[in-house]
Enzyme design. Sequence first.
Site, mmCIF file in Angstrom:
data_model
loop_
_atom_site.group_PDB
_atom_site.id
_atom_site.type_symbol
_atom_site.label_atom_id
_atom_site.label_comp_id
_atom_site.label_asym_id
_atom_site.label_seq_id
_atom_site.Cartn_x
_atom_site.Cartn_y
_atom_site.Cartn_z
ATOM 1 N N VAL A 153 55.098 116.001 50.827
ATOM 2 C CA VAL A 153 55.840 116.842 51.780
ATOM 3 C C VAL A 153 57.134 116.191 52.269
ATOM 4 C CG1 VAL A 153 53.770 118.073 52.568
ATOM 5 C CG2 VAL A 153 54.543 116.027 53.816
ATOM 6 N N ASN B 169 49.199 120.728 57.283
ATOM 7 C CA ASN B 169 48.106 119.826 57.649
ATOM 8 C C ASN B 169 48.330 118.385 57.208
ATOM 9 O OD1 ASN B 169 45.042 119.131 58.005
ATOM 10 N ND2 ASN B 169 45.478 118.723 55.839
ATOM 11 N N SER C 110 47.413 117.490 67.431
ATOM 12 C CA SER C 110 46.421 116.435 67.719
ATOM 13 C C SER C 110 46.187 116.406 69.228
ATOM 14 C CB SER C 110 46.994 115.093 67.269
ATOM 15 O OG SER C 110 46.226 114.016 67.751
ATOM 16 N N TYR D 291 53.014 108.016 66.057
ATOM 17 C CA TYR D 291 52.069 109.116 65.807
ATOM 18 C C TYR D 291 52.134 110.121 66.955
ATOM 19 C CZ TYR D 291 47.813 111.592 64.422
ATOM 20 O OH TYR D 291 46.910 112.570 64.048
ATOM 21 N N SER E 10 55.241 112.099 66.728
ATOM 22 C CA SER E 10 55.196 113.080 65.626
ATOM 23 C C SER E 10 54.385 114.299 66.035
ATOM 24 C CB SER E 10 54.621 112.448 64.343
ATOM 25 O OG SER E 10 53.216 112.284 64.404
HETATM 26 P P1 NAP Z 1 42.877 112.893 55.462
HETATM 27 O O1 NAP Z 1 41.419 113.072 55.198
HETATM 28 O O2 NAP Z 1 43.490 111.555 55.234
HETATM 29 O O3 NAP Z 1 43.675 114.010 54.635
HETATM 30 C C1 NAP Z 1 45.066 114.065 54.636
HETATM 31 C C2 NAP Z 1 45.534 114.486 53.262
HETATM 32 O O4 NAP Z 1 46.970 114.561 53.307
HETATM 33 C C3 NAP Z 1 45.181 113.471 52.175
HETATM 34 O O5 NAP Z 1 44.756 114.117 50.999
HETATM 35 C C4 NAP Z 1 46.497 112.746 51.976
HETATM 36 O O6 NAP Z 1 46.633 112.181 50.679
HETATM 37 C C5 NAP Z 1 47.475 113.870 52.168
HETATM 38 N N1 NAP Z 1 48.816 113.386 52.403
HETATM 39 C C6 NAP Z 1 49.224 112.255 53.037
HETATM 40 N N2 NAP Z 1 50.541 112.138 52.983
HETATM 41 C C7 NAP Z 1 51.004 113.213 52.297
HETATM 42 C C8 NAP Z 1 52.295 113.637 51.896
HETATM 43 N N3 NAP Z 1 53.379 112.906 52.151
HETATM 44 N N4 NAP Z 1 52.415 114.801 51.210
HETATM 45 C C9 NAP Z 1 51.314 115.534 50.902
HETATM 46 N N5 NAP Z 1 50.067 115.169 51.232
HETATM 47 C C10 NAP Z 1 49.923 114.013 51.919
HETATM 48 O O7 NAP Z 1 43.230 113.259 56.980
HETATM 49 P P2 NAP Z 1 42.640 114.354 58.002
HETATM 50 O O8 NAP Z 1 41.854 113.632 59.019
HETATM 51 O O9 NAP Z 1 42.038 115.473 57.280
HETATM 52 O O10 NAP Z 1 44.005 114.787 58.691
HETATM 53 C C11 NAP Z 1 44.639 116.027 58.456
HETATM 54 C C12 NAP Z 1 45.587 116.311 59.593
HETATM 55 O O11 NAP Z 1 44.852 116.355 60.816
HETATM 56 C C13 NAP Z 1 46.683 115.259 59.800
HETATM 57 O O12 NAP Z 1 47.894 115.905 60.148
HETATM 58 C C14 NAP Z 1 46.172 114.452 60.974
HETATM 59 O O13 NAP Z 1 47.217 113.846 61.708
HETATM 60 C C15 NAP Z 1 45.495 115.543 61.771
HETATM 61 N N6 NAP Z 1 44.508 115.040 62.732
HETATM 62 C C16 NAP Z 1 43.406 114.367 62.303
HETATM 63 C C17 NAP Z 1 42.504 113.904 63.249
HETATM 64 C C18 NAP Z 1 41.265 113.131 62.867
HETATM 65 O O14 NAP Z 1 40.610 112.592 63.773
HETATM 66 N N7 NAP Z 1 40.895 113.061 61.604
HETATM 67 C C19 NAP Z 1 42.733 114.124 64.619
HETATM 68 C C20 NAP Z 1 43.879 114.817 65.004
HETATM 69 C C21 NAP Z 1 44.763 115.276 64.053
HETATM 70 P P3 NAP Z 1 46.178 110.631 50.484
HETATM 71 O O15 NAP Z 1 44.692 110.629 50.678
HETATM 72 O O16 NAP Z 1 46.614 110.334 49.092
HETATM 73 O O17 NAP Z 1 46.904 109.863 51.542
#
Ligand code: NAP
Length: 255
Positions: A64, A90, A144, A159, A162
């Site tokens: 992205v 996402n 978040s 973070y 962002s």
């Molecule tokens: P995740 O399991 O790490 O999934 C994120 C996905 O995004 C991964 O497949 C990652 O690929 C991909 N990604 C990273 N950088 C990218 C890029 N430049 N272009 C395209 N894809 C990319 O994380 P998640 O916990 O599901 O998080 C999803 C969203 O929720 C994020 O925005 C995060 O900030 C937000 N969030 C998460 C939490 C939490 O507690 N988990 C809480 C609040 C908000 P790689 O695996 O190759 O890096």
Amino acid sequence: MPLLQNHIAVITGAGSGIGRAIAKGYASEGARVVLLDMNEQAAASVAGEIRDAGGKAESFLLDVTKREDCVAIARRVADKIGQVSILVNNAGIARRNGMLGAAEAVINDWEDIIAINLTGVFNVTHAFLEPLRAAKGRIVNIGSIQSFVHLKTPSSPAYTASKHGVLGFTKALAAELGKDGVRVNAIGPGFIETPLNEKVRASNPALAKVFVDHTPLGRAGTAEDIVGPAVFLASDLSAYVSGSIVMVDGGYRTV
Ligand code: NAP
């Protein structure tokens, strides 16, 4: 009738965690889903799971942060699949380093996090704006609990900035695109157990406990906990909801 019948939904970061769960949830509500991720194999594998379950799914490699690639993907999706009516921004990364570490690391965190979590949201939204406006579409941005500031649990300034930016972008876009019938909302997940925080949970269980102790529902969330609110915001159930953030945090932000 399924809630997202006749919709085409694009989800970034759909190869893992929350994006994966949303893609599966949207497909089971009848949407044709387009999974984008910089991990091409992971996105392809989730798309395969969806098709095996009888859903409609395609996947493409997308970083992205690469603006021209976002434009190219939007064109390819328009040509090959059709008019996108739902976009879920996402894709994101998280690091919990403060401002007082080694300068090189602090600067590196800032550049990476803002590029992916904030500029990435802009890049993909801008690339898909035309079909979303034409379809009177819906945009769901993943914010978040760090779209707000908390003293109890640490987060890096990058973070937090962002995710404040994601919320600000959501509100500004809702204001601008409302007249086109486009609704723009955010989801504010709390502490959700996904691959994103797997290492931290394993190496620092005390930190995970701080989050859970501060959560009225007394448990960490799962990626599936995000699906219902994400379906709601993409469907006609939320026809008069725009510019909002729906917190999916077990009550974290209320205490
Ligand atoms: P995740 O399991 O790490 O999934 C994120 C996905 O995004 C991964 O497949 C990652 O690929 C991909 N990604 C990273 N950088 C990218 C890029 N430049 N272009 C395209 N894809 C990319 O994380 P998640 O916990 O599901 O998080 C999803 C969203 O929720 C994020 O925005 C995060 O900030 C937000 N969030 C998460 C939490 C939490 O507690 N988990 C809480 C609040 C908000 P790689 O695996 O190759 O890096």
